[in-house]
Design a protein around this motif. Sequence first.
Motif, PDB file in Angstrom:
ATOM      1  N   GLU A  69      21.646 -75.896   5.954  1.00 43.67           N
ATOM      2  CA  GLU A  69      23.121 -75.665   6.452  1.00 43.67           C
ATOM      3  C   GLU A  69      23.077 -74.085   6.467  1.00 43.67           C
ATOM      4  O   GLU A  69      23.087 -73.256   5.302  1.00 43.67           O
ATOM      5  N   TRP A  70      23.353 -73.383   7.553  1.00 47.51           N
ATOM      6  CA  TRP A  70      23.260 -71.970   7.810  1.00 47.51           C
ATOM      7  C   TRP A  70      24.788 -71.207   7.889  1.00 47.51           C
ATOM      8  O   TRP A  70      25.432 -71.762   8.779  1.00 47.51           O
ATOM      9  N   PHE A  71      25.296 -70.219   7.269  1.00 46.30           N
ATOM     10  CA  PHE A  71      26.337 -69.554   7.326  1.00 46.30           C
ATOM     11  C   PHE A  71      26.187 -68.094   7.591  1.00 46.30           C
ATOM     12  O   PHE A  71      25.927 -67.259   6.796  1.00 46.30           O
ATOM     13  N   ALA A  72      25.904 -67.830   8.778  1.00 48.02           N
ATOM     14  CA  ALA A  72      25.580 -66.646   9.294  1.00 48.02           C
ATOM     15  C   ALA A  72      26.415 -65.434   8.960  1.00 48.02           C
ATOM     16  O   ALA A  72      25.863 -64.160   8.705  1.00 48.02           O
ATOM     17  N   LEU A 154      31.472 -79.595  -7.244  1.00 44.48           N
ATOM     18  CA  LEU A 154      31.556 -80.997  -6.594  1.00 44.48           C
ATOM     19  C   LEU A 154      31.386 -80.852  -5.071  1.00 44.48           C
ATOM     20  O   LEU A 154      31.654 -79.790  -4.525  1.00 44.48           O
ATOM     21  N   MET A 155      30.967 -81.942  -4.531  1.00 43.84           N
ATOM     22  CA  MET A 155      30.464 -81.870  -3.048  1.00 43.84           C
ATOM     23  C   MET A 155      31.858 -82.181  -2.088  1.00 43.84           C
ATOM     24  O   MET A 155      32.506 -82.909  -2.406  1.00 43.84           O
ATOM     25  N   PRO A 156      31.767 -81.300  -1.128  1.00 46.92           N
ATOM     26  CA  PRO A 156      32.857 -81.659  -0.222  1.00 46.92           C
ATOM     27  C   PRO A 156      32.842 -83.145   0.411  1.00 46.92           C
ATOM     28  O   PRO A 156      31.877 -83.975   0.208  1.00 46.92           O
ATOM     29  N   GLU A 157      34.086 -83.430   0.890  1.00 44.45           N
ATOM     30  CA  GLU A 157      34.197 -84.767   1.339  1.00 44.45           C
ATOM     31  C   GLU A 157      33.263 -85.006   2.845  1.00 44.45           C
ATOM     32  O   GLU A 157      33.846 -84.422   3.693  1.00 44.45           O
ATOM     33  N   LEU A 158      32.381 -85.891   2.910  1.00 43.41           N
ATOM     34  CA  LEU A 158      31.714 -85.984   3.928  1.00 43.41           C
ATOM     35  C   LEU A 158      32.250 -86.597   5.183  1.00 43.41           C
ATOM     36  O   LEU A 158      32.129 -86.662   6.362  1.00 43.41           O
ATOM     37  N   MET A 159      33.077 -87.790   4.446  1.00 44.85           N
ATOM     38  CA  MET A 159      33.766 -88.625   5.787  1.00 44.85           C
ATOM     39  C   MET A 159      35.118 -88.560   5.301  1.00 44.85           C
ATOM     40  O   MET A 159      35.404 -88.783   3.853  1.00 44.85           O
ATOM     41  N   VAL A 191      29.292 -66.165  -3.852  1.00 45.91           N
ATOM     42  CA  VAL A 191      29.306 -67.633  -4.028  1.00 45.91           C
ATOM     43  C   VAL A 191      30.729 -68.150  -3.602  1.00 45.91           C
ATOM     44  O   VAL A 191      30.676 -69.380  -2.999  1.00 45.91           O
ATOM     45  N   GLU A 192      31.731 -67.430  -3.842  1.00 48.38           N
ATOM     46  CA  GLU A 192      33.078 -68.042  -3.359  1.00 48.38           C
ATOM     47  C   GLU A 192      33.186 -67.828  -1.879  1.00 48.38           C
ATOM     48  O   GLU A 192      33.733 -68.892  -1.142  1.00 48.38           O
ATOM     49  N   TYR A 198      31.954 -73.405   3.227  1.00 46.09           N
ATOM     50  CA  TYR A 198      31.240 -74.870   3.452  1.00 46.09           C
ATOM     51  C   TYR A 198      32.190 -75.865   3.238  1.00 46.09           C
ATOM     52  O   TYR A 198      32.299 -76.789   4.365  1.00 46.09           O
ATOM     53  N   PHE A 199      33.152 -75.735   2.236  1.00 46.02           N
ATOM     54  CA  PHE A 199      34.398 -76.853   2.281  1.00 46.02           C
ATOM     55  C   PHE A 199      35.071 -76.971   3.742  1.00 46.02           C
ATOM     56  O   PHE A 199      35.344 -78.047   4.122  1.00 46.02           O
ATOM     57  N   ALA A 200      35.216 -75.659   4.264  1.00 43.27           N
ATOM     58  CA  ALA A 200      36.269 -75.993   5.376  1.00 43.27           C
ATOM     59  C   ALA A 200      35.255 -76.423   6.734  1.00 43.27           C
ATOM     60  O   ALA A 200      35.869 -77.407   7.547  1.00 43.27           O
ATOM     61  N   ARG A 201      34.075 -76.005   6.927  1.00 40.79           N
ATOM     62  CA  ARG A 201      33.356 -76.591   7.741  1.00 40.79           C
ATOM     63  C   ARG A 201      32.820 -78.141   7.605  1.00 40.79           C
ATOM     64  O   ARG A 201      33.259 -78.899   8.692  1.00 40.79           O
TER      65      ARG A 201
END
Length: 246
Positions: A69-72, A154-159, A191-192, A198-201
């Motif tokens: 996953e890339w955040f340019a 914690l991992m973001p909600e995927l669904m 990191v922040e 990541y969470f927003a996407r």
Amino acid sequence: MGEVSIRLLQGEPDAGTLRRLYDAVIAPSFPPAEREPFEKLKQRLSADELLGAVATTPDGEPVGALFLEWFADVRAALLCYFAVRPDLRGQGIGRRLVAVAGAHWRAALEPHVVFAEAGDPGAARDGGSEYGDDDARLRLYAGFGGRRLPIPYLMPELMPGAGRLPDLLLLVIEADEAVSPAPDRIRSTLVEDFLVRYFARVEGRAVSENDDQLQELLAACRRTAYLPLLGLSGVDQRAGVTRPDS
């Protein structure tokens, strides 16, 4: 089986190969809460949010996966969906995926940092060992120089409705000197910035100040200018706490 080859995936993927990869490699390696539905994964590849690499046998069957996953805008990357078909684990396929795809992505993207997520071996997970060996994953990441961040990850909600997945470790696989001037620390603002994006996407909404769970995670990044990077050999049996002998 013969020697595997590594094929890179980007943009509109070969739907047949991706479907077989999802069914044979990704689904048996990650419980439902840790994987996106096939169609969403395909859409995110097409949108260039994800880059992928697949290990295939000489007859073209997919036997391993590694996605990025890339955040340019912050030049941050996250390794994800790193898995090998269950009956072929322990044969070096994962190392070959990282060696080939990692070198390509490093040269093409020049990331400041590459993150990865890993299950805490001491924390209970749905399905237990059915979906793979957390200790083995950590050993593999450690072999590539991975270190962990001491934050309540914690991992973001995927669904929608699936909920976030707690009790995970956020790892730094590699980082350049611009953000990590010493091997044992990394700039906390990066990191922040990565976590906010990541969470927003993934969750499809901006980070809210009323999101207590996520705000606790971000607050842990703001306590100091640099977060320590800790070794993986001393991961405790609960929530990534360092053992006294580590």
